[in-house]
Motif scaffolding. Structure first.
Motif, PDB file in Angstrom:
ATOM      1  N   PHE A  49       0.871  -1.287  -0.035  1.00 13.39           N
ATOM      2  CA  PHE A  49       0.016  -0.052   0.010  1.00 13.39           C
ATOM      3  C   PHE A  49       0.939   1.443  -0.257  1.00 13.39           C
ATOM      4  O   PHE A  49       0.396   2.193  -0.584  1.00 13.39           O
ATOM      5  CB  PHE A  49      -0.962   0.019   1.037  1.00 13.39           C
ATOM      6  CG  PHE A  49      -0.302  -0.140   2.579  1.00 13.39           C
ATOM      7  CD1 PHE A  49      -0.027   0.852   3.418  1.00 13.39           C
ATOM      8  CD2 PHE A  49      -0.182  -1.610   3.196  1.00 13.39           C
ATOM      9  CE1 PHE A  49       0.421   0.732   4.636  1.00 13.39           C
ATOM     10  CE2 PHE A  49       0.275  -1.867   4.260  1.00 13.39           C
ATOM     11  CZ  PHE A  49       0.862  -0.276   5.002  1.00 13.39           C
ATOM     12  N   TYR A  55      -5.410  -1.238  -4.742  1.00 13.02           N
ATOM     13  CA  TYR A  55      -5.273  -1.724  -3.314  1.00 13.02           C
ATOM     14  C   TYR A  55      -6.956  -2.116  -2.932  1.00 13.02           C
ATOM     15  O   TYR A  55      -7.623  -1.332  -2.893  1.00 13.02           O
ATOM     16  CB  TYR A  55      -4.679  -0.945  -2.201  1.00 13.02           C
ATOM     17  CG  TYR A  55      -4.359  -1.702  -1.128  1.00 13.02           C
ATOM     18  CD1 TYR A  55      -3.129  -2.581  -0.731  1.00 13.02           C
ATOM     19  CD2 TYR A  55      -5.397  -1.631   0.181  1.00 13.02           C
ATOM     20  CE1 TYR A  55      -2.886  -3.129   0.400  1.00 13.02           C
ATOM     21  CE2 TYR A  55      -4.811  -2.509   1.186  1.00 13.02           C
ATOM     22  CZ  TYR A  55      -3.914  -2.979   1.392  1.00 13.02           C
ATOM     23  OH  TYR A  55      -3.504  -3.981   2.694  1.00 13.02           O
ATOM     24  N   ASN A  61      -4.064  -5.611  -3.619  1.00 13.42           N
ATOM     25  CA  ASN A  61      -3.544  -6.138  -4.822  1.00 13.42           C
ATOM     26  C   ASN A  61      -4.399  -7.210  -5.016  1.00 13.42           C
ATOM     27  O   ASN A  61      -5.086  -7.736  -4.230  1.00 13.42           O
ATOM     28  CB  ASN A  61      -2.285  -6.269  -4.411  1.00 13.42           C
ATOM     29  CG  ASN A  61      -1.222  -5.348  -3.955  1.00 13.42           C
ATOM     30  OD1 ASN A  61      -0.183  -5.493  -3.402  1.00 13.42           O
ATOM     31  ND2 ASN A  61      -1.497  -4.000  -4.201  1.00 13.42           N
ATOM     32  N   PRO A  75      -4.155  -7.470   2.214  1.00 12.82           N
ATOM     33  CA  PRO A  75      -3.218  -6.645   1.203  1.00 12.82           C
ATOM     34  C   PRO A  75      -3.613  -7.326  -0.346  1.00 12.82           C
ATOM     35  O   PRO A  75      -3.591  -6.794  -1.167  1.00 12.82           O
ATOM     36  CB  PRO A  75      -1.878  -6.983   1.852  1.00 12.82           C
ATOM     37  CG  PRO A  75      -2.117  -8.126   2.660  1.00 12.82           C
ATOM     38  CD  PRO A  75      -3.348  -7.909   3.430  1.00 12.82           C
TER      39      PRO A  75
END
Length: 946
Positions: free
Chosen positions: A478, A538, A540, A569
């Motif tokens: 991020f 984000y 990902n 994440p």
């Protein structure tokens, strides 16, 4: 208009050309603002690093996925960058200073850090250039560095926030201390080596003079800081001694006999000396015995030299000695005092110690044994931060692939220890903490804020430590996208590169095209700051990493991502294995078995190495390096090259349609169906992250289906004088135009499907087939809009099976491949009748059958060949000498059986299997398999002769 290809495929001639073109024209940059995003971040390699075989595997798999998703029309972003690698980088620069008879301490901290930045700018880009050679389609315009200003801002903010939330704190605990580098290091930076060591046995007398306890140790010097002796509650030998005082030899320190489960009655003497300030197990034993960390004795300085303990009881003769010098001195003093219990071997000879092979932890950078050292450090409350990731994996919000790693993940995360994040270095993110004269700590994002907390004019001292590199890299998913700001600030180099009109992208024409066949980029890539990258990219979509950094990086990204952004994440984590030496051993410089991927690229090309990596990557397994396989995949590329040259020579060019052309000929219907099936197999494999299955699907389609069979089957159609029309069969009398259109379309689909694995050769062949207004890298993923024609599939597969079986039989009997034979088929199936009727010329050309008689075969020696449910009889009288051939085959069969039996006996011998070198055992197994298969082949050949 096609471009005639060179006769020889030369990877080096095309790789540099195409990579430079892709990068210069912005093909790696997300440029489809309305498309579904796809985001992946690379595990940032050390800025000091060079490409090793593990990098080659890791980045190949990532590039396969990114190129695949880009071809599927997604707005693909592959975030790239390097890690500042605190210890490694500082060592590189210090080594350079030493070469000039200089050293770090001759400079102020600021001056030394300036020198590190100078080194980074001059020499820190080696691995990024090497990643380009591998073909990695990373967005270099947004290349990141973990010491970039925007990244530093994110790191400082996270530290301060965690501190204010009570999740970062300062504590006195044992750490892995590197006496050469004089810093704490992480578990990942510790490597355990087998070394020749000893067990010494000492006698500790009871303070009341009633007896003694014997202990064993591999580190005699640490007895100077012993604080207890632990025994098991179940050991009757020591039941009466529990709670009593011992008088520690040499120092006279009174220490207690305590009960603890760490003492095993079955090991050694059953009594364990406890040095809580210098052993990780002893630290926990000491805490359980009621010894607070602040009270634990420390007998070493930062260089592992003996210093006086807090109680002042270490004799002066030991002060200042190096730990290994102290070991010798302590053993001599214990022996002189009568406290050393000698080791008696089986022959009755006495020695000071028992020789043992021991597991010794070393610092992988400093190269010296690490010292468990009690010191004040900064810690993260990892137990609290681990709760979110544990729940995410358990609920399926984060999928770990392969699933077998989940058990290991849970076991580690549920027993996680505090994370030491401070390092005693000059290069890195400085810890944002200041101390007042009274020792009170002020944590803030800036010194001004810290000063405001302390009060105007209050003297402050900055914490000298820097943060563990893994702390900053944990923010990679991020912070690289602009967090905590709304957008990623432009980099200096990016600003400088912008054109006068404010654009920083190449002309749109260089990445766009109008052909409806493929989907090019929809526009020039956005400038940094024109969109909220964080919001778009984000979380990902996927992380690919080696399993060896699951806890050091992957788990910490989960913890930091979920805590600081409130989101996972990425939803999927793919863990690949290690690349091992051919014999299965782990590669290491000391063993001399390290393979240089750049050397493989020089010899075979990047495409061949990439394909090897993908084809060998089977979930949950390590890869054994096999250069012959890499060479084989270079041969695969050559075969595709030559197949394209064949197409060019026969007027087969690029396709003009995304959908499959109309086909009336069975062979063309069949190949269209094969594309459909291969595409489905490939898509399923990629969805499941089965890289081996995906690579093997396209490999077999290209080599077996397209090159070996389809191009052979259509040669008759492409000839200048096609045979008269006999029905719509596999070749004769059908339209050459149709076949050229289908063949060109199939070759285009091959190039697109193969591109993620072999980007260089596919891009070269793509443009060689026609002048294209767009590059293959931004083409559209196949969409045949066709189905499998079952009737055509059955016809072609019947013909292929007949031809293959005939060729095998000829080879077994020593017949020339081109020898023409006659066959008899008494009761042909409906399928056989249809194929034979429509494809006489093809059967003659491919199967080398000059005639097929649909009646009983004449009597005599013959061989039988099957195709589907049909069985052909092929007389051999007059074709070969039956008697001589039988004798030859029988002799060869006897030899093969003899060799196989001898090897079977060898392999059934436990002494050979257990004691021989692994490569010798592996060769014996391979030879046994070869001779067994050869015997089966010869048996089949004899059976054919009757």
């Amino acid at each position: 208009m096609t471009t005639e290809l060179d006769k020889t495929f030369d990877p080096a001639a095309i790789e540099a050309k195409w990579y430079a073109h892709w990068e210069e024209t912005g093909q790696f940059r997300p440029a489809r603002p309305d498309a579904e995003p796809f985001t992946i971040v690379n595990p940032p390699p050390n800025v000091t690093g060079s490409l090793h075989i593990g990098h080659a595997l890791d980045n190949t798999l990532q590039d396969v996925v990114v190129r695949y998703e880009r071809l599927r029309g997604k707005d693909a972003l592959w975030v790239v960058g390097t890690d500042h690698a605190g210890i490694a980088t500082q060592m590189v620069v210090e080594r350079q200073l030493e070469e000039r008879q200089d050293k770090r301490t001759n400079y102020s901290r600021e001056e030394f850090v300036d020198k590190v930045w100078e080194w980074k700018e001059e020499s820190g880009g080696t691995i990024t250039r090497q990643l380009r050679r591998l073909g990695c389609s990373m967005d270099w315009s947004r290349e990141q560095f973990t010491m970039d200003p925007h990244f530093t801002r994110a790191v400082v903010k996270v530290f301060v926030d965690l501190y204010n939330q009570g999740l970062i704190y300062r504590d006195k605990r044992l750490v892995n201390w590197d006496p050469k580098l004089k810093t704490a290091i992480s578990d990942l930076e510790v490597e355990t080596r087998e070394v020749a060591g000893h067990f010494w046995r000492f006698r500790y007398p009871l303070a009341d003079g009633s007896g003694s306890i014997e202990v064993q140790t591999t580190r005699p010097e640490t007895m100077l800081a012993d604080m207890a002796v632990a025994v098991s509650a179940d050991d009757p030998r020591y039941a009466a001694m529990v709670g009593k005082q011992l008088r520690l030899p040499l120092t006279g320190r009174p220490i207690s006999v305590v009960v603890d489960a760490h003492a095993d009655p079955e090991l050694g003497t059953g009594a364990v000396k406890v040095t809580p300030g210098h052993d990780f197990n002893d630290f926990e034993v000491g805490k359980r015995a009621g010894i607070a960390p602040a009270e634990m004795l420390n007998m070493f300085d930062a260089e592992a030299k003996v210093i006086q303990t807090a109680d002042g009881l270490i004799p002066d003769q030991f002060i200042g000695l190096d730990r290994f010098e102290a070991r010798t001195a302590v053993v001599a003093a214990m022996k002189a005092g009568g406290f050393l219990v000698p080791y008696v071997d089986k022959d009755g000879a006495e020695y000071d110690a028992e020789p043992r092979t021991i597991q010794q932890p070393y610092g992988d950078r400093g190269g010296v044994p690490i010292e468990p050292w009690l010191t004040d450090q900064w810690y993260v409350d990892a137990e609290t931060l681990a709760k979110g990731p544990i729940e995410a994996v358990r609920s399926g919000a984060i999928e770990i692939v392969p699933k077998s790693w989940e058990k290991t993940f849970f076991n580690w995360m549920e027993n996680i220890q505090p994370w030491c994040v401070s390092r005693q270095l000059w290069w890195g993110h400085r810890i944002p903490a200041w101390y007042g004269e009274d020792g009170k700590v002020y944590v803030a994002e800036t010194e001004e804020e810290a000063q405001a907390q302390a009060g105007e004019g209050a003297p402050l001292r900055r914490d000298p430590d820097v943060l563990d590199t893994w702390f900053s890299s944990a923010l990679w998913p991020f912070a690289t996208l602009g967090w905590p700001d709304a957008e990623l600030p432009p980099r200096d180099g990016e600003v400088a590169a912008r054109s006068a009109d404010g654009g920083d992208s190449p002309p749109a024409a260089s990445v766009r095209g109008a052909n409806p066949l493929h989907r090019p980029a929809d526009g020039p890539p956005p400038r940094a700051g024109e969109e909220n990258l964080l919001a778009k990219h984000y979380p990902n979509d996927l992380l690919i990493s080696g399993f060896d950094i699951l806890f050091f990086w992957d788990a910490r990204m989960m913890m930091m991502g979920m805590h600081n952004t409130g989101q996972i994440p990425w939803p999927r984590l793919y863990l690949h294995g290690l690349v091992r030496a051919p014999d299965g051993q782990k590669m290491s410089k000391s063993k001399g078995n390290v393979v240089d991927p750049l050397g493989l690229i020089d010899r075979y090309g990047a495409d061949a190495l990439r394909f090897f990596m993908a084809a060998m990557e089977s979930q949950g397994r390590d890869i054994k390096m096999d250069e012959k396989r890499v060479e084989g995949y270079r041969n695969f590329a050559t075969k595709l090259w030559n197949a394209t040259r064949f197409c060019q020579a026969n007027g087969i060019g690029a396709s003009q349609t995304l959908a499959a052309p109309e086909a009336t000929l069975a062979v063309n219907k069949w190949i269209v169906g094969e594309v459909v099936e291969t595409l489905a197999e490939l898509d399923k494999a990629m969805a499941d992250l089965r890289f081996d299955a995906a690579a093997n699907a396209i490999y077999h389609f290209v080599w077996d289906t397209f090159c070996d069979w389809y191009l052979e089957l259509i040669k008759g159609v492409l000839s200048e004088k096609p045979a008269p029309l006999q029905g719509r069969g596999l070749g004769e009398g059908a339209s050459a135009d149709e076949t050229r259109a289908v063949a060109g379309w199939v070759l285009d689909q091959i190039l697109v499907m193969l591109h993620p694995f072999m980007p260089f050769i596919t891009e070269e062949l793509w443009h060689a087939q026609d002048e294209r207004p767009y590059d293959l890298i931004v083409a559209r993923w196949p969409a045949p809009q066709a189905a499998v024609d079952a009737e055509a599939k059955a016809e072609v597969e019947w013909l292929v099976e007949l031809t293959r079986n005939l060729r095998t039989a000829k080879n077994e009997l020593g017949l020339a491949p081109g020898a023409k034979l006659e066959a008899w088929l008494a009761s042909p199936s409906t399928l056989a009748t249809r194929v034979i009727l429509s494809n006489a010329a093809t059967l003659d050309r491919l199967a080398r059958l000059s005639a097929i008689h649909q009646r009983e075969a004449p009597a005599g020696a013959a061989m039988q060949i099957g195709a589907g449910s049909d069985m052909f009889v092929i007389p051999l009288e007059g074709v070969i000498d039956i008697g001589a051939e039988k004798a030859r085959l029988a002799k060869a069969l006897e030899a093969a059986r003899k060799e196989a039996k001898a090897l079977e006996g060898r392999l059934s011998n436990a002494n050979f299997v257990e004691r021989a070198k692994p490569e010798a055992v592996e060769k014996a197994r391979a030879d046994h398999a070869h001779h067994t298969a050869e015997a089966e082949r010869l048996e089949a050949a004899l059976a054919r002769l009757g």
